[in-house]
Design a protein around this motif. Structure first.
Motif, PDB file in Angstrom:
ATOM      1  N   SER A  26      80.276   2.621  39.116  1.00  0.00           N
ATOM      2  CA  SER A  26      79.777   4.168  39.218  1.00  0.00           C
ATOM      3  C   SER A  26      78.350   4.231  40.330  1.00  0.00           C
ATOM      4  O   SER A  26      78.443   5.250  41.004  1.00  0.00           O
ATOM      5  N   THR A  27      77.776   3.080  40.435  1.00  0.00           N
ATOM      6  CA  THR A  27      76.565   3.276  41.390  1.00  0.00           C
ATOM      7  C   THR A  27      77.003   3.316  42.757  1.00  0.00           C
ATOM      8  O   THR A  27      76.683   4.153  43.744  1.00  0.00           O
ATOM      9  N   VAL A  56      82.118  11.584  37.169  1.00  0.00           N
ATOM     10  CA  VAL A  56      83.785  11.555  37.111  1.00  0.00           C
ATOM     11  C   VAL A  56      84.052  10.155  36.563  1.00  0.00           C
ATOM     12  O   VAL A  56      85.172   9.596  36.139  1.00  0.00           O
ATOM     13  N   VAL A  57      83.354   9.154  37.425  1.00  0.00           N
ATOM     14  CA  VAL A  57      83.716   7.781  37.323  1.00  0.00           C
ATOM     15  C   VAL A  57      83.528   7.305  35.638  1.00  0.00           C
ATOM     16  O   VAL A  57      82.311   6.821  35.246  1.00  0.00           O
ATOM     17  N   THR A  64      88.777   9.483  33.548  1.00  0.00           N
ATOM     18  CA  THR A  64      88.500   9.835  34.866  1.00  0.00           C
ATOM     19  C   THR A  64      89.398  11.158  35.415  1.00  0.00           C
ATOM     20  O   THR A  64      88.598  12.038  35.988  1.00  0.00           O
ATOM     21  N   LEU A  65      90.654  10.851  35.171  1.00  0.00           N
ATOM     22  CA  LEU A  65      91.367  12.149  35.594  1.00  0.00           C
ATOM     23  C   LEU A  65      90.996  13.347  34.656  1.00  0.00           C
ATOM     24  O   LEU A  65      90.882  14.396  35.554  1.00  0.00           O
ATOM     25  N   LYS A  66      90.918  13.336  33.526  1.00  0.00           N
ATOM     26  CA  LYS A  66      90.873  14.406  32.729  1.00  0.00           C
ATOM     27  C   LYS A  66      89.525  14.856  33.283  1.00  0.00           C
ATOM     28  O   LYS A  66      89.190  16.308  33.286  1.00  0.00           O
ATOM     29  N   VAL A 149      86.023  10.587  45.293  1.00  0.00           N
ATOM     30  CA  VAL A 149      85.414   9.370  45.283  1.00  0.00           C
ATOM     31  C   VAL A 149      85.541   8.554  44.107  1.00  0.00           C
ATOM     32  O   VAL A 149      85.770   7.556  43.965  1.00  0.00           O
ATOM     33  N   GLY A 150      85.020   9.552  42.934  1.00  0.00           N
ATOM     34  CA  GLY A 150      85.184   8.732  41.721  1.00  0.00           C
ATOM     35  C   GLY A 150      86.468   8.491  41.017  1.00  0.00           C
ATOM     36  O   GLY A 150      86.703   7.495  40.680  1.00  0.00           O
TER      37      GLY A 150
END
Length: 400
Positions: A26-27, A56-57, A64-66, A149-150
């Protein structure tokens, strides 16, 4: 080769844990999205990109997709609302309120889920600047950068949370087994009502454990969906879910068992709950039931074939010993009922509750339940996707 220091080994192990790996992912995604947005967009501080990447991540690729799709929809809806209002009216207190109200209503209509407030936030941020059109486009681009990116970061070795869910299930089973063993130590002597009630309250507190384990399992189920690292994800999800359902039923029955024992302690305040021979048989039944519950948890959380076979053998042995203890207890209680018929309802309840737990843990019943659930989910998938089912049927016919 020099020996690696123990602190270094511990640090490496910590970095491989799902929580630590998710924190690092995430970071890194947030920082990278900020750098990309700074290079591509004229905004001096495009913080929407790292914020989007951070949200998002999620813990699973499926989530993540949802989340990515819902968040992009929320931002786009907010930007469009702000653009429309800015073209008609300026920024005043009533236009701000009207914008927020409209954004929240439209957020419900476009079904962005938990990101309904994001629609209003995006609209306010865009409405409060002078160059609405440029800011709106920049905010959309920032959101897209963060979402992409996420998504990319969670597509790279997405985490699998099955192990943590299995540990939670095992911990819950051990808690149940500990309660059974504690009661087995007490039932052979005089049990004050307060002590019996204490065990009953401890059994009731298992409800909190069940809620936590259910949350862990839902996360594990999401982590196996669309995850290339997981083989037979459906089987893993069904095995854990049906196993947790069984343990939840056993936890409820355990609470009822301890309720019966508490009532029996109230009915016999100055003497043991059971005569010595019946108490010894019931204590053995409780100990073997504890072994059965723990072996069942090991069975449903073990993926390797050899480990599963050993767990199944252990479960069978514990169930066989428990049923023998149950029959011996039934004979003792039958003699006791003939001599002292005043507590026959409670004595019968002890047998009925023991039978229910042993029936739920039965290996053949578990296999039948697992197959039934797999068939149900497969049939539901085929009903929801008839075209995919038709293609698969055609391919199977051609192979035949």
């Amino acid at each position: 080769m020099p020996e690696v220091p123990a602190p270094v080994v511990a640090l490496v192990r910590r970095t491989t844990e799902p929580v630590v790996a998710q924190t690092i992912r995430s970071t890194t995604a947030a920082v990278l999205s900020y750098v990309i947005a700074t290079l591509l967009l004229p905004q001096p501080a495009p913080l929407t990109a790292p914020l989007t990447a951070l949200l998002v991540v999620q813990v699973t690729l499926y989530a993540t997709l949802k989340t990515g799709i819902r968040r992009v929809n929320a931002v786009l809806a907010g930007v469009l609302i702000a653009t429309g209002f800015s073209a008609l009216v300026g920024l005043t207190w009533w236009t701000l309120g009207l914008t927020i109200l409209t954004a929240l209503v439209i957020g419900r209509l476009v079904r962005v889920g938990e990101f309904v407030p994001e629609v209003a936030i995006s609209a306010m941020l865009v409405l409060g600047v002078a160059q609405v059109t440029a800011t709106a486009l920049d905010r959309v681009f920032e959101t897209l950068i963060g979402a992409v990116v996420g998504l990319v970061f969670n597509s790279l070795a997405p985490p699998v949370w099955v192990q943590s869910a299995g540990d939670a299930i095992t911990g819950m089973a051990r808690g149940m087994g500990r309660l059974y063993r504690d009661m087995a130590e007490e039932v052979t002597g005089h049990v004050p009502v307060a002590e019996a009630a204490k065990r009953l309250h401890a059994a009731r507190r298992l409800d909190d454990d069940i809620s936590g384990v259910d949350a862990e399992l839902r996360q594990a189920e999401d982590s196996t969906r669309l995850n290339p690292r997981v083989k037979e994800g459906l089987l893993s999800r069904v095995a854990l879910r049906t196993g947790l359902d069984t343990l939840e039923i056993c936890a409820v029955v355990q609470r009822v068992q301890f309720r019966s024992l508490t009532d029996l302690a109230k009915a016999r305040p100055d003497e043991p709950m059971l005569p010595d021979d019946a108490a010894q048989a019931y204590a053995q039944l409780l100990r073997h039931t504890a072994e059965a519950v723990e072996s069942f948890a090991t069975l449903i959380t073990t993926s390797a074939a050899s480990g599963a076979d050993a767990a199944e053998d252990s479960l069978e042995a514990a169930l066989t010993a428990s049923r023998a203890d149950r029959d011996r207890l039934a004979n003792r209680l039958l003699d006791l009922v003939r001599e002292q018929p005043r507590q026959w309802q409670l004595h019968g309840a002890l047998l009925a509750e023991a039978d229910r737990v042993l029936d739920e843990l039965d290996v053949e019943k578990r296999s039948a339940r697992l197959i039934e659930e797999l068939d149900r989910l497969t049939a539901r998938t085929h009903e929801q996707r008839p075209r995919l089912r038709a293609v698969l049927d055609r391919l199977q016919a051609r192979r035949s």
